[in-house]
Enzyme design. Structure first.
Site: not given
Length: 150
Positions: A78-80
């Site tokens: 999850q890059f967010t």
């Protein structure tokens, strides 16, 4: 590396309408990777996650690790998690690692977590549009960032 760990009764990830991975009792781990992260960060996180004593013992006290309860782990990239919200209302993801850095480190992290757990961890698919479902047990949610080890 930054992770959000949720103690779950069950969790699953679906991609294009097909369930890729599902677990019963254990951890659902969201992981964000930045360019500066290393295998040493992944190793440190794996030990922390495997050793976390957040499962209830016979007295209802969070005193058992995932190994003690025979739990499972689902890992979702999850890059967010690397979002910066300092300026304006639209998050910036400039700190998130590029695919060439993130994918090998994500795969290394999942492999090392599997070794520590003694069984395969479930995964999503890096960069895919994933639908994640979970039943948070507690709720218990813990955030760990390798930049705050000390």
């Amino acid at each position: 590396m930054r992770v959000v760990i949720q103690r779950v009764s069950h969790a699953s990830v679906t991609i294009n309408g097909v369930c890729k991975s599902a677990i019963k009792e254990g951890f659902m781990v969201l992981v964000g990777i930045e360019e500066a992260d290393t295998k040493e960060d992944a190793d440190w996180l794996c030990k922390k996650i495997i050793g976390l004593r957040v499962f209830d013992d016979e007295n209802g006290v969070m005193n058992k690790s995932i190994l003690n309860v025979g739990g499972e782990i689902l890992v979702i990239s999850q890059f967010t998690l690397m979002a910066s919200t300092k300026k304006g209302n639209r998050p910036s993801y400039i700190r998130a690692a590029c695919h060439e850095t993130a994918i090998p480190l994500y795969e290394y992290f999942c492999n090392e977590l599997s070794i520590g757990l003694g069984k395969e961890v479930g995964t999503g698919e890096f960069g895919a549009d994933m639908k994640v479902e979970l039943l948070n047990n507690g709720p218990v949610t813990i955030c760990i960032d390798t930049k705050n080890k000390e």
